[in-house]
Design a protein around this motif. Structure first.
Motif, PDB file in Angstrom:
ATOM      1  N   PRO A  26       0.820  -1.216   0.000  1.00 37.20           N
ATOM      2  CA  PRO A  26       0.000   0.000   0.000  1.00 37.20           C
ATOM      3  C   PRO A  26       0.852   1.263   0.000  1.00 37.20           C
ATOM      4  O   PRO A  26       1.945   1.291   0.580  1.00 37.20           O
ATOM      5  CB  PRO A  26      -0.805  -0.110   1.293  1.00 37.20           C
ATOM      6  N   SER A  27       0.330   2.299  -0.603  1.00 37.97           N
ATOM      7  CA  SER A  27       0.973   3.609  -0.595  1.00 37.97           C
ATOM      8  C   SER A  27       1.019   4.129   0.833  1.00 37.97           C
ATOM      9  O   SER A  27       0.160   3.792   1.658  1.00 37.97           O
ATOM     10  CB  SER A  27       0.160   4.563  -1.459  1.00 37.97           C
ATOM     11  N   ALA A  28       2.018   4.988   1.113  1.00 41.56           N
ATOM     12  CA  ALA A  28       2.073   5.638   2.432  1.00 41.56           C
ATOM     13  C   ALA A  28       0.878   6.561   2.614  1.00 41.56           C
ATOM     14  O   ALA A  28       0.463   6.844   3.732  1.00 41.56           O
ATOM     15  CB  ALA A  28       3.363   6.443   2.545  1.00 41.56           C
ATOM     16  N   VAL A  29       0.316   7.020   1.499  1.00 42.61           N
ATOM     17  CA  VAL A  29      -0.785   7.985   1.567  1.00 42.61           C
ATOM     18  C   VAL A  29      -2.103   7.231   1.525  1.00 42.61           C
ATOM     19  O   VAL A  29      -2.600   6.858   0.473  1.00 42.61           O
ATOM     20  CB  VAL A  29      -0.710   8.987   0.393  1.00 42.61           C
ATOM     21  N   GLN A  30      -2.654   6.985   2.707  1.00 43.55           N
ATOM     22  CA  GLN A  30      -3.913   6.231   2.809  1.00 43.55           C
ATOM     23  C   GLN A  30      -5.031   7.175   3.169  1.00 43.55           C
ATOM     24  O   GLN A  30      -5.326   7.393   4.335  1.00 43.55           O
ATOM     25  CB  GLN A  30      -3.780   5.125   3.855  1.00 43.55           C
ATOM     26  N   ASN A  31      -5.620   7.775   2.159  1.00 38.87           N
ATOM     27  CA  ASN A  31      -6.701   8.724   2.423  1.00 38.87           C
ATOM     28  C   ASN A  31      -8.046   8.125   2.072  1.00 38.87           C
ATOM     29  O   ASN A  31      -8.138   7.263   1.209  1.00 38.87           O
ATOM     30  CB  ASN A  31      -6.478   9.995   1.608  1.00 38.87           C
ATOM     31  N   THR A  32      -9.062   8.638   2.733  1.00 31.90           N
ATOM     32  CA  THR A  32     -10.419   8.156   2.437  1.00 31.90           C
ATOM     33  C   THR A  32     -10.993   9.046   1.343  1.00 31.90           C
ATOM     34  O   THR A  32     -10.914  10.260   1.450  1.00 31.90           O
ATOM     35  CB  THR A  32     -11.330   8.337   3.677  1.00 31.90           C
ATOM     36  N   PRO A  33     -11.576   8.453   0.314  1.00 37.14           N
ATOM     37  CA  PRO A  33     -12.123   9.317  -0.733  1.00 37.14           C
ATOM     38  C   PRO A  33     -13.325  10.110  -0.231  1.00 37.14           C
ATOM     39  O   PRO A  33     -14.075   9.635   0.617  1.00 37.14           O
ATOM     40  CB  PRO A  33     -12.553   8.324  -1.819  1.00 37.14           C
ATOM     41  N   ALA A  34     -13.472  11.329  -0.789  1.00 40.20           N
ATOM     42  CA  ALA A  34     -14.613  12.144  -0.413  1.00 40.20           C
ATOM     43  C   ALA A  34     -15.899  11.459  -0.889  1.00 40.20           C
ATOM     44  O   ALA A  34     -16.857  11.328  -0.147  1.00 40.20           O
ATOM     45  CB  ALA A  34     -14.497  13.533  -1.013  1.00 40.20           C
TER      46      ALA A  34
END
Ligand code: HEM
Length: 370
Positions: free
Chosen positions: A357-365
């Motif tokens: 997984p990418s370090a950037v684990q964001n939740t989509p809007a």
């Protein structure tokens, strides 16, 4: 049927001489094909600078990071639309510039460098890559950086600079002697480096300006070819990094801020196209064009959503700068074909590797449109 017959497709009607001739022809075909692959892969010219050697050098400098881009490794996917102002239609027939035209886009913001888990740093070069989805499967892919000029003007310069700028494990900084030797051999890069160093560093992705750096050509309906460079200029007023932002213990501070900004309201950039004049350098990305050149605001990029890299989204895309719609073509800049070849090589390697997984684990809007 004998092996000879299997290979030649011959049956009892072929004489030994005819079978021999046919085998020789097959042999020549196989040798020719193998030779073509060897040539394309650079095996016949180990001293030449091939896409494989360029990508090997990224791996040498950054270490192995399977599954990730060999450059701009840390990133976040985005989606939205492009609303044309109609002002580009006079210089390019590209359909996205038509008056009132709205084109869906997907893309990726990223930090330059081959370290997918490096902590965000204000001075790291930032990028905005976009993919415009035109009708009938036509596409425009473009990768843009937030620096005023590119540090090198040739693929050889890029290759040499990568090693010269490699941090020394003992100090964490490049060897000053190696950098001095590089700049002595590449005076154009020394000039570009001072322009890059003098740039304004903004608080994040959303208030930053991203430039094509390479020149392209726009083709008008009457066939007129105009040399162009473009920039994505933020609608948000640029501010410097705040002390509060600097002291936050968040390794993904730039990406997290961008995601929060998109959640509050779509983030917008104007696509500003600069029209070159005869004599403006199109084959040297280290040199800026005169500031008084005419420019056109051809429309607005509106980013409405973000999503972590995953199967089938921007992770699995090659933002090859030569994927262009009718109405835009490349220039004589030697970096363009080198980029196209190196990105394909990086893409081919990472596509075949296991993914982490990418370090950037964001939740989509909303998750829509990605
Ligand atoms: C010879 C010169 C260059 C080389 C060898 C090079 C190499 C690379 C490689 C290997 C990648 C990863 C590609 C992938 O796996 O999809 C990459 C990404 C990228 N490069 Fe370059 N690059 C060069 C010049 C430039 C220039 C002039 C720009 C101008 C803006 C640029 C902007 C970008 C951007 C924005 C990305 C990230 C695209 C994404 O998010 O996928 N590069 N580069």
């Amino acid at each position: 049927m004998s092996l000879l017959n299997d290979l030649t497709g011959a049956d009892s009607a072929l004489s030994p001489r005819a079978a021999c001739l046919r085998l020789t022809a097959i042999g020549a075909l196989v040798a020719g094909t193998t030779g073509a692959f060897a040539y394309a892969g650079g095996w016949l010219s180990p001293g030449d600078l091939t896409q494989a050697r360029i990508v090997d050098r990224f791996e040498q400098v950054n270490g192995p990071h399977p599954g990730f881009r060999r450059n701009h490794a840390k990133g976040l996917c985005l989606a939205g639309r492009f609303e044309s102002s109609g002002r580009g239609a006079g210089v390019s027939t590209a359909s996205l510039f038509g008056t009132g035209r709205v084109t869906p886009i997907t893309g990726r913001i990223a930090l330059a460098g081959g370290q997918p888990y490096a902590a965000d740093a204000a001075t790291t070069v930032r990028s905005l890559a976009l993919r415009f989805h035109l009708p009938d499967g036509e596409e425009w892919r473009t990768g843009n950086n937030d620096i005023p000029v590119f540090p090198v003007r040739s693929p050889e310069g890029f290759y040499t600079q990568l090693l010269a700028a490699k941090p020394d494990p003992a100090t964490g900084r490049p060897d000053p002697e190696a950098l001095k030797a590089f700049f002595a051999a590449h005076p154009e890069s020394a000039k570009a480096a001072s322009l890059i160093k003098a740039r304004t560093i903004t608080s994040g992705f959303a208030d930053d300006t991203f430039r094509s750096l390479n020149a392209f050509r726009f083709i008008a309906a009457d066939g007129t070819r105009t040399p162009v460079r473009w920039a994505f200029v933020p609608e948000q007023v640029a501010t410097a990094e705040s002390p509060a932002q600097r002291s936050r213990a968040d390794e993904n501070v730039l990406f997290d801020d961008f995601e929060s900004a998109v959640r509050r309201a779509p983030v917008r950039w104007h696509l500003v196209v600069t029209l070159g004049q005869p004599g403006d350098p199109t084959a040297d990305a280290t040199r800026p064009w005169p500031v008084e050149r005419q420019s056109l605001d051809v429309g607005t990029v509106i980013v409405a959503d973000t999503q972590s890299e995953a199967d089938g989204n921007c992770r699995d895309v090659n933002f090859d700068p030569l994927v262009l719609p009718a109405g835009i073509v490349g220039s004589d800049d030697p970096l363009l074909s080198a980029r196209s070849a190196a990105y394909a090589q990086s893409f081919t390697r990472r596509a075949g590797e296991p993914k982490t997984p990418s370090a950037v684990q964001n939740t989509p809007a909303t998750g829509a449109g990605l």
